[in-house]
Design a protein around this motif. Structure first.
Motif, short mmCIF file in Angstrom:
data_model
loop_
_atom_site.label_atom_id
_atom_site.label_comp_id
_atom_site.label_asym_id
_atom_site.label_seq_id
_atom_site.Cartn_x
_atom_site.Cartn_y
_atom_site.Cartn_z
N THR A 245 -18.96 53.42 56.68
CA THR A 245 -19.30 54.57 57.52
C THR A 245 -18.03 55.15 58.13
N LYS A 246 -18.16 56.36 58.63
CA LYS A 246 -17.02 57.02 59.25
C LYS A 246 -16.53 56.23 60.46
N GLU A 247 -17.46 55.66 61.23
CA GLU A 247 -17.07 54.90 62.42
C GLU A 247 -16.29 53.64 62.04
N GLU A 248 -16.72 52.95 60.97
CA GLU A 248 -16.02 51.74 60.53
C GLU A 248 -14.60 52.06 60.06
N ILE A 249 -14.48 53.15 59.33
CA ILE A 249 -13.15 53.54 58.84
C ILE A 249 -12.25 53.93 60.01
N ARG A 250 -12.81 54.60 61.00
CA ARG A 250 -11.99 55.03 62.13
C ARG A 250 -11.55 53.85 63.00
N ARG A 251 -12.34 52.81 63.02
CA ARG A 251 -11.89 51.62 63.74
C ARG A 251 -10.67 51.02 63.05
N LYS A 252 -10.69 51.03 61.73
CA LYS A 252 -9.52 50.55 60.99
C LYS A 252 -8.33 51.49 61.18
N MET A 253 -8.62 52.79 61.28
CA MET A 253 -7.55 53.76 61.55
C MET A 253 -6.89 53.48 62.89
N LEU A 254 -7.71 53.15 63.88
CA LEU A 254 -7.19 52.88 65.22
C LEU A 254 -6.24 51.70 65.20
N VAL A 255 -6.61 50.66 64.45
CA VAL A 255 -5.73 49.49 64.33
C VAL A 255 -4.43 49.88 63.63
N ALA A 256 -4.54 50.65 62.55
CA ALA A 256 -3.35 51.04 61.79
C ALA A 256 -2.44 51.93 62.63
N LEU A 257 -3.01 52.87 63.36
CA LEU A 257 -2.20 53.76 64.21
C LEU A 257 -1.52 52.98 65.32
N THR A 258 -2.22 51.98 65.86
CA THR A 258 -1.61 51.14 66.90
C THR A 258 -0.41 50.38 66.34
N GLU A 259 -0.56 49.82 65.15
CA GLU A 259 0.54 49.10 64.52
C GLU A 259 1.73 50.03 64.24
N LEU A 260 1.43 51.24 63.80
CA LEU A 260 2.50 52.20 63.54
C LEU A 260 3.23 52.58 64.83
N GLN A 261 2.47 52.72 65.91
CA GLN A 261 3.08 53.06 67.20
C GLN A 261 3.96 51.92 67.70
N ILE A 262 3.48 50.69 67.55
CA ILE A 262 4.28 49.52 67.97
C ILE A 262 5.57 49.45 67.17
N LYS A 263 5.47 49.69 65.86
CA LYS A 263 6.65 49.65 64.99
C LYS A 263 7.63 50.75 65.38
N ALA A 264 7.10 51.95 65.68
CA ALA A 264 7.97 53.06 66.08
C ALA A 264 8.67 52.75 67.40
N ASN A 265 7.95 52.13 68.34
CA ASN A 265 8.56 51.76 69.63
C ASN A 265 9.66 50.72 69.44
N GLU A 266 9.41 49.75 68.55
CA GLU A 266 10.42 48.72 68.30
C GLU A 266 11.67 49.33 67.67
N GLU A 267 11.48 50.25 66.74
CA GLU A 267 12.63 50.89 66.10
C GLU A 267 13.41 51.73 67.10
N ARG A 268 12.69 52.42 68.00
CA ARG A 268 13.37 53.22 69.01
C ARG A 268 14.16 52.34 69.96
N GLU A 269 13.55 51.23 70.39
CA GLU A 269 14.26 50.30 71.29
C GLU A 269 15.48 49.71 70.61
N ALA A 270 15.34 49.37 69.33
CA ALA A 270 16.49 48.81 68.60
C ALA A 270 17.61 49.83 68.51
N ALA A 271 17.28 51.10 68.29
CA ALA A 271 18.29 52.15 68.22
C ALA A 271 18.96 52.36 69.57
N GLU A 272 18.15 52.30 70.64
CA GLU A 272 18.72 52.47 71.99
C GLU A 272 19.65 51.31 72.33
N ASN A 273 19.26 50.08 71.97
CA ASN A 273 20.11 48.92 72.23
C ASN A 273 21.40 49.00 71.45
N ALA A 274 21.33 49.51 70.22
CA ALA A 274 22.52 49.65 69.40
C ALA A 274 23.47 50.66 70.03
#
Length: 281
Positions: A245-274
């Motif tokens: 269902t659309k709701e089930e897929i969107r729950r998976k989207m939410l998890v994927a978007l959260t992981e992408l955001q965490i990864k983007a934050n880590e990359e930004r912090e690594a760049a700032e530390n560098a």
């Protein structure tokens, strides 16, 4: 007649206010977030379907030396026609004829009469018609390269380049057999192939052989990663095929978007530390 999306009440022309007279919901903003999300997903799905076509077109044109050579050698046969390819003789002497001179003769001639001569079997007119077909297929082949990696692309490419090569060679053979262009220009009584014709034929054979090699070898396509709501398109379409269902897929989207955001934050912090380390040094 319009209905309220919340309670289903019929709305009349005099119900001009943004709120439903039945349930009071604001019809302008009702489910606006869901509608925007649906529109966003539709746009990403369309992009996921279209992007592979762009990737294949880019690969067909610029992915390797062979594909770049194909474009160059597709153009060269037409350019080679600027070299005189007919040596015509008449009462006023002999003259070398290339593409420019041939176009000038065609502009002066009666086009309808030339068509009649083709149907009546005149060698010079048939040779001219075959040459024009070959030149037209030069443009067709340049356009066809865009879709050469699609379904049936290899067979279509070989066929189109084969037609161009066959018409070009047949044009030269018919003219050589006829030995005259008097039907196209009364100025000349005899004609024979000149150096440009042999260069033209050699280039046609070469580009056909090059395409055959490209089609046999194949072209590696680097496909762009397409995300739909943070999910790779392959994963999204697999979920749809599974009947989620659309709701089930969107729950998976939410998890994927959260992981992408965490990864983007880590990359930004690594760049700032560098950057901080560079400043200290």
């Amino acid at each position: 007649m319009a209905k309220c999306l919340n309670c289903g009440r019929k709305l009349h022309l005099y119900n001009w206010k943004p709120n439903c007279p039945g349930c009071g919901v604001n019809l302008v903003y009702f489910r606006s977030n869901e509608i925007l999300l649906d529109d966003s997903e539709k746009a990403e799905i369309e992009h996921a379907h279209f992007q592979p076509k762009v990737d294949r077109a880019k690969a067909a044109y610029f992915s390797s030396k062979l594909t770049v050579m194909r474009i160059v050698f597709t153009v060269l046969p037409v350019v080679s026609l600027l070299i005189p390819f007919i040596k015509a003789s008449g009462a006023s002497g002999s003259k070398n004829i290339g593409l420019i001179q041939l176009v000038q003769y065609i502009m002066k001639a009666d086009f309808g009469a030339i068509i009649n001569k083709v149907t009546s079997g005149d060698p010079a007119a048939i040779s001219l018609a075959l040459l024009l077909v070959a030149v037209v297929f030069f443009l067709v082949n340049l356009i066809n390269i865009v879709t050469s990696l699609g379904k049936h692309g290899k067979g279509r490419t070989i066929a189109l380049y084969g037609i161009m090569t066959g018409c070009g060679i047949a044009s030269a053979i018919v003219l050589a057999a006829g030995g005259s262009i008097a039907s196209l220009s009364e100025e000349f009584t005899s004609a024979k192939l000149f150096i440009g014709a042999f260069v033209y034929i050699a280039l046609l054979i070469w580009i056909f052989a090059l395409n055959f090699r490209i089609c046999k070898k194949g072209i590696d396509v680097k496909y762009t990663t397409c995300l739909i709501g943070g999910l790779p398109k392959e994963e999204y379409f697999a979920y749809v095929e599974q009947g989620m269902t659309k709701e089930e897929i969107r729950r998976k989207m939410l998890v994927a978007l959260t992981e992408l955001q965490i990864k983007a934050n880590e990359e930004r912090e690594a760049a700032e530390n560098a950057e901080k380390v560079k400043e200290v040094v």
